[in-house]
Scaffold this motif. Structure first.
Motif, mmCIF file in Angstrom:
data_model
loop_
_atom_site.group_PDB
_atom_site.id
_atom_site.type_symbol
_atom_site.label_atom_id
_atom_site.label_comp_id
_atom_site.label_asym_id
_atom_site.label_seq_id
_atom_site.Cartn_x
_atom_site.Cartn_y
_atom_site.Cartn_z
ATOM 1 N N VAL A 278 5.889 16.176 -22.491
ATOM 2 C CA VAL A 278 6.318 15.140 -21.389
ATOM 3 C C VAL A 278 7.758 15.084 -21.498
ATOM 4 N N GLU A 279 8.860 15.368 -20.609
ATOM 5 C CA GLU A 279 10.097 14.771 -20.748
ATOM 6 C C GLU A 279 10.406 13.803 -20.331
ATOM 7 N N ARG A 280 10.510 12.758 -21.274
ATOM 8 C CA ARG A 280 10.724 11.177 -21.173
ATOM 9 C C ARG A 280 12.198 10.959 -20.476
ATOM 10 N N ASN A 281 11.988 9.882 -19.471
ATOM 11 C CA ASN A 281 13.014 9.711 -18.557
ATOM 12 C C ASN A 281 13.225 8.152 -18.481
ATOM 13 N N THR A 282 14.410 7.765 -17.927
ATOM 14 C CA THR A 282 14.975 6.435 -17.833
ATOM 15 C C THR A 282 13.747 5.594 -17.422
ATOM 16 N N ILE A 283 13.177 5.868 -16.316
ATOM 17 C CA ILE A 283 11.755 5.073 -15.896
ATOM 18 C C ILE A 283 10.783 4.995 -17.042
ATOM 19 N N LEU A 284 10.497 5.849 -17.664
ATOM 20 C CA LEU A 284 9.404 5.681 -19.003
ATOM 21 C C LEU A 284 10.165 4.716 -20.061
ATOM 22 N N TYR A 285 11.379 4.891 -20.263
ATOM 23 C CA TYR A 285 12.065 4.225 -21.373
ATOM 24 C C TYR A 285 12.265 2.847 -21.065
ATOM 25 N N ASN A 286 12.507 2.679 -19.878
ATOM 26 C CA ASN A 286 12.726 1.219 -19.141
ATOM 27 C C ASN A 286 11.385 0.291 -19.292
ATOM 28 N N ALA A 287 10.249 1.003 -18.817
ATOM 29 C CA ALA A 287 9.028 0.608 -18.952
ATOM 30 C C ALA A 287 8.601 -0.071 -20.551
ATOM 31 N N VAL A 288 9.128 0.816 -21.325
ATOM 32 C CA VAL A 288 8.855 0.653 -22.889
ATOM 33 C C VAL A 288 9.886 -0.565 -23.233
ATOM 34 N N LEU A 289 10.951 -0.502 -22.786
ATOM 35 C CA LEU A 289 11.842 -1.560 -23.286
ATOM 36 C C LEU A 289 11.551 -3.093 -22.475
ATOM 37 N N SER A 290 10.954 -2.969 -21.491
ATOM 38 C CA SER A 290 10.729 -4.192 -20.840
ATOM 39 C C SER A 290 9.497 -4.680 -21.400
ATOM 40 N N ALA A 291 8.579 -4.038 -22.114
ATOM 41 C CA ALA A 291 7.394 -4.389 -22.987
ATOM 42 C C ALA A 291 8.066 -5.006 -24.334
ATOM 43 N N CYS A 292 9.191 -4.331 -25.002
ATOM 44 C CA CYS A 292 9.640 -4.942 -26.115
ATOM 45 C C CYS A 292 10.286 -6.315 -25.708
ATOM 46 N N GLU A 293 10.889 -6.320 -24.575
ATOM 47 C CA GLU A 293 11.687 -7.567 -24.033
ATOM 48 C C GLU A 293 10.511 -8.579 -23.733
ATOM 49 N N LYS A 294 9.454 -8.361 -23.446
ATOM 50 C CA LYS A 294 8.424 -9.311 -23.030
ATOM 51 C C LYS A 294 7.851 -10.009 -24.509
ATOM 52 N N GLU A 295 7.873 -9.230 -25.392
ATOM 53 C CA GLU A 295 7.521 -9.848 -26.839
ATOM 54 C C GLU A 295 8.530 -10.231 -27.861
ATOM 55 N N GLY A 296 9.845 -9.978 -27.084
ATOM 56 C CA GLY A 296 10.901 -10.326 -27.940
ATOM 57 C C GLY A 296 11.254 -9.266 -29.377
ATOM 58 N N VAL A 297 10.834 -8.098 -29.104
ATOM 59 C CA VAL A 297 10.923 -7.236 -30.171
ATOM 60 C C VAL A 297 12.356 -6.414 -29.869
ATOM 61 N N TRP A 298 13.472 -7.248 -30.303
ATOM 62 C CA TRP A 298 14.693 -6.635 -30.131
ATOM 63 C C TRP A 298 15.056 -5.598 -30.948
ATOM 64 N N GLN A 299 14.654 -5.468 -32.053
ATOM 65 C CA GLN A 299 15.185 -4.230 -32.972
ATOM 66 C C GLN A 299 14.422 -3.156 -32.464
ATOM 67 N N SER A 300 13.264 -2.998 -31.920
ATOM 68 C CA SER A 300 12.716 -1.652 -31.249
ATOM 69 C C SER A 300 13.472 -1.267 -29.915
ATOM 70 N N ALA A 301 13.745 -2.469 -29.245
ATOM 71 C CA ALA A 301 14.493 -2.240 -27.961
ATOM 72 C C ALA A 301 16.134 -1.681 -28.224
ATOM 73 N N LEU A 302 16.725 -2.144 -29.206
ATOM 74 C CA LEU A 302 17.876 -1.569 -29.586
ATOM 75 C C LEU A 302 17.677 -0.020 -30.060
ATOM 76 N N GLN A 303 16.765 0.084 -30.878
ATOM 77 C CA GLN A 303 16.286 1.514 -31.597
ATOM 78 C C GLN A 303 16.191 2.294 -29.987
ATOM 79 N N LEU A 304 15.533 1.903 -29.037
ATOM 80 C CA LEU A 304 15.223 2.805 -28.024
ATOM 81 C C LEU A 304 16.434 3.145 -27.100
ATOM 82 N N LEU A 305 17.494 2.036 -27.226
ATOM 83 C CA LEU A 305 18.732 2.455 -26.687
ATOM 84 C C LEU A 305 19.562 3.500 -27.044
ATOM 85 N N HIS A 306 19.348 3.483 -28.450
ATOM 86 C CA HIS A 306 20.178 4.551 -29.289
ATOM 87 C C HIS A 306 19.440 5.855 -29.036
ATOM 88 N N GLU A 307 18.111 5.774 -29.044
ATOM 89 C CA GLU A 307 17.191 7.016 -28.969
ATOM 90 C C GLU A 307 17.464 7.634 -27.612
#
Length: 126
Positions: free
Chosen positions: A39-68
């Motif tokens: 399934v081709e991942r898009n901005t909406i999917l990534y943003n939902a995952v980034l928001s989950a990382c935000e909610k838990e304060g998982v900034w390392q994963s969030a930064l990695q996702l931006l690079h990805e």
């Protein structure tokens, strides 16, 4: 019996539910499953995952996702950047050079909402 194949909408909805439940680990797994399911991942999917990382304060994963997102040529929006910035944890303030570099780049992009979040981060670091 009809077999339903997961699509970008179902993956995005599930990731959004993970954000609401503060389950970043599950959201990250869903992102990987979307890739495995071709399934081709898009901005909406990534943003939902980034928001989950935000909610838990998982900034390392969030930064990695931006690079990805950049590597996969998925457009990053102000929501993407805001979630990564807001995922920042006070206890890791001394270990955030990559995020600080990102913030500086964001300030130059002049995105108003992102600018506000970036400026708030800079104020907190003083």
């Amino acid at each position: 019996e009809v077999a339903l194949e997961p699509d970008i909408i179902s993956f995005s909805a599930a990731a959004s539910a993970c954000e609401k439940g503060a389950k970043s680990d599950m959201a990250l797994q869903l992102l990987q499953q979307a890739s495995t399911a071709c399934v081709e991942r898009n901005t909406i999917l990534y943003n939902a995952v980034l928001s989950a990382c935000e909610k838990e304060g998982v900034w390392q994963s969030a930064l990695q996702l931006l690079h990805e997102m950049e590597e996969c040529r998925v457009e990053r929006s102000s929501v993407s950047y805001n979630a990564a910035i807001s995922a920042r944890s006070e206890e890791h303030a001394s270990d955030l050079q990559s995020l600080r570099n990102l913030v500086c780049r964001l300030l130059l992009e002049k995105k108003k909402k992102t600018q506000r979040a970036a400026q708030n981060m800079c104020i907190l670091d003083r």
